[in-house]
Design an enzyme around this catalytic site. Sequence first.
Site, PDB file in Angstrom:
ATOM      1  N   ASP A 142       0.862  -1.185   0.000  1.00  0.00           N
ATOM      2  CA  ASP A 142       0.000   0.000   0.000  1.00  0.00           C
ATOM      3  C   ASP A 142       0.901   1.239   0.000  1.00  0.00           C
ATOM      4  O   ASP A 142       1.831   1.328   0.808  1.00  0.00           O
ATOM      5  CB  ASP A 142      -0.901  -0.018   1.251  1.00  0.00           C
ATOM      6  N   ILE A 143       0.656   2.170  -0.920  1.00  0.00           N
ATOM      7  CA  ILE A 143       1.550   3.345  -1.011  1.00  0.00           C
ATOM      8  C   ILE A 143       1.253   4.414   0.044  1.00  0.00           C
ATOM      9  O   ILE A 143       2.026   5.349   0.193  1.00  0.00           O
ATOM     10  CB  ILE A 143       1.550   4.009  -2.415  1.00  0.00           C
ATOM     11  N   GLN A 165     -14.513   2.832   1.459  1.00  0.00           N
ATOM     12  CA  GLN A 165     -13.739   2.298   0.324  1.00  0.00           C
ATOM     13  C   GLN A 165     -13.404   3.424  -0.641  1.00  0.00           C
ATOM     14  O   GLN A 165     -14.297   4.167  -1.067  1.00  0.00           O
ATOM     15  CB  GLN A 165     -14.548   1.198  -0.389  1.00  0.00           C
ATOM     16  N   HIS A 206     -10.485  -5.367  -2.466  1.00  0.00           N
ATOM     17  CA  HIS A 206      -9.134  -5.593  -1.929  1.00  0.00           C
ATOM     18  C   HIS A 206      -9.191  -5.827  -0.438  1.00  0.00           C
ATOM     19  O   HIS A 206     -10.066  -5.331   0.257  1.00  0.00           O
ATOM     20  CB  HIS A 206      -8.197  -4.425  -2.241  1.00  0.00           C
ATOM     21  N   HIS A 252      -6.937  -5.504   3.094  1.00  0.00           N
ATOM     22  CA  HIS A 252      -5.788  -4.873   3.743  1.00  0.00           C
ATOM     23  C   HIS A 252      -5.178  -5.864   4.731  1.00  0.00           C
ATOM     24  O   HIS A 252      -5.906  -6.503   5.498  1.00  0.00           O
ATOM     25  CB  HIS A 252      -6.239  -3.643   4.543  1.00  0.00           C
TER      26      HIS A 252
HETATM   27  P1  AMP Z   1      -9.779   1.477   0.455  1.00  0.00           P
HETATM   28  O1  AMP Z   1      -9.950   2.862   0.984  1.00  0.00           O
HETATM   29  O2  AMP Z   1     -10.203   0.394   1.399  1.00  0.00           O
HETATM   30  O3  AMP Z   1     -10.433   1.395  -0.898  1.00  0.00           O
HETATM   31  O4  AMP Z   1      -8.232   1.250   0.286  1.00  0.00           O
HETATM   32  C1  AMP Z   1      -7.517   1.641  -0.826  1.00  0.00           C
HETATM   33  C2  AMP Z   1      -6.061   1.558  -0.440  1.00  0.00           C
HETATM   34  O5  AMP Z   1      -5.303   1.618  -1.616  1.00  0.00           O
HETATM   35  C3  AMP Z   1      -5.607   2.703   0.473  1.00  0.00           C
HETATM   36  O6  AMP Z   1      -5.042   2.153   1.657  1.00  0.00           O
HETATM   37  C4  AMP Z   1      -4.586   3.443  -0.379  1.00  0.00           C
HETATM   38  O7  AMP Z   1      -3.516   3.907   0.394  1.00  0.00           O
HETATM   39  C5  AMP Z   1      -4.151   2.379  -1.368  1.00  0.00           C
HETATM   40  N1  AMP Z   1      -3.696   2.848  -2.665  1.00  0.00           N
HETATM   41  C6  AMP Z   1      -4.253   3.797  -3.459  1.00  0.00           C
HETATM   42  N2  AMP Z   1      -3.570   3.888  -4.621  1.00  0.00           N
HETATM   43  C7  AMP Z   1      -2.594   2.963  -4.570  1.00  0.00           C
HETATM   44  C8  AMP Z   1      -1.553   2.555  -5.463  1.00  0.00           C
HETATM   45  N3  AMP Z   1      -1.385   3.130  -6.660  1.00  0.00           N
HETATM   46  N4  AMP Z   1      -0.707   1.569  -5.074  1.00  0.00           N
HETATM   47  C9  AMP Z   1      -0.850   0.990  -3.868  1.00  0.00           C
HETATM   48  N5  AMP Z   1      -1.796   1.312  -2.974  1.00  0.00           N
HETATM   49  C10 AMP Z   1      -2.658   2.280  -3.321  1.00  0.00           C
END
Ligand code: AMP
Length: 138
Positions: free
Chosen positions: A33-34, A96, A102, A104
Amino acid sequence: MAYDHQNIFAKILRGDIPCIKLYEDEHTLSFMDIMPQADGHALVIPKEGAETLLELSDEAAAACARTTKKVAAAVKKALGAPGIVVFQLNGPAAGQTVPHYHVHVLPSSLGALGQGHASRMEDPAKLQAIAEKIKAAF
Ligand code: AMP
C-alpha cells in the site's frame, strides 16, 4: 454500479501503472500500500474485476482468502509482528476509496494504527525495503 475498468487497481493489474509486488498467482496479486497505516501494510486483490465483496465470485473470494493467509504469514514473519489486522471495506459509505475489491493486511493492532486511512504517501525506497523483507519470508 458497473465495474470501472479505469480504477487504479485495474491499471495495476494491466501493468499500466507500477506497484511494489509481493506475491502473484493465477487469480490474485499482492502489493505494498503506497499510503500505509503501518510499516508493512499490504493489499491483496483478485484479478477478477469486482468492486466489492458482494460482486466477487465465490472462486475469487476463496483465492483472495488463500493469498491473504500467505501474505499475513509472510508479513508476520518478516517484520516480527505480534498481531496482524486484516480488513476490507465495501462501498464509499464504508470508506472504500478504490472500487476494486481488496483486502488490507497490516502488522499492527486496531488501536495502534498510526496513520489515518490512505492519508500519507510513503517514501518508495522505504516501501521497497520492507517489501524485500516480506518477499524473503514467503
Ligand atoms: P480502500 O480505501 O479500502 O479502498 O483502500 C484503498 C487503499 O489503496 C488505500 O489504503 C490506499 O492507500 C491504497 N492505494 C491507493 N492507490 C494505490 C496505489 N497506486 N498503489 C498501492 N496502494 C494504493
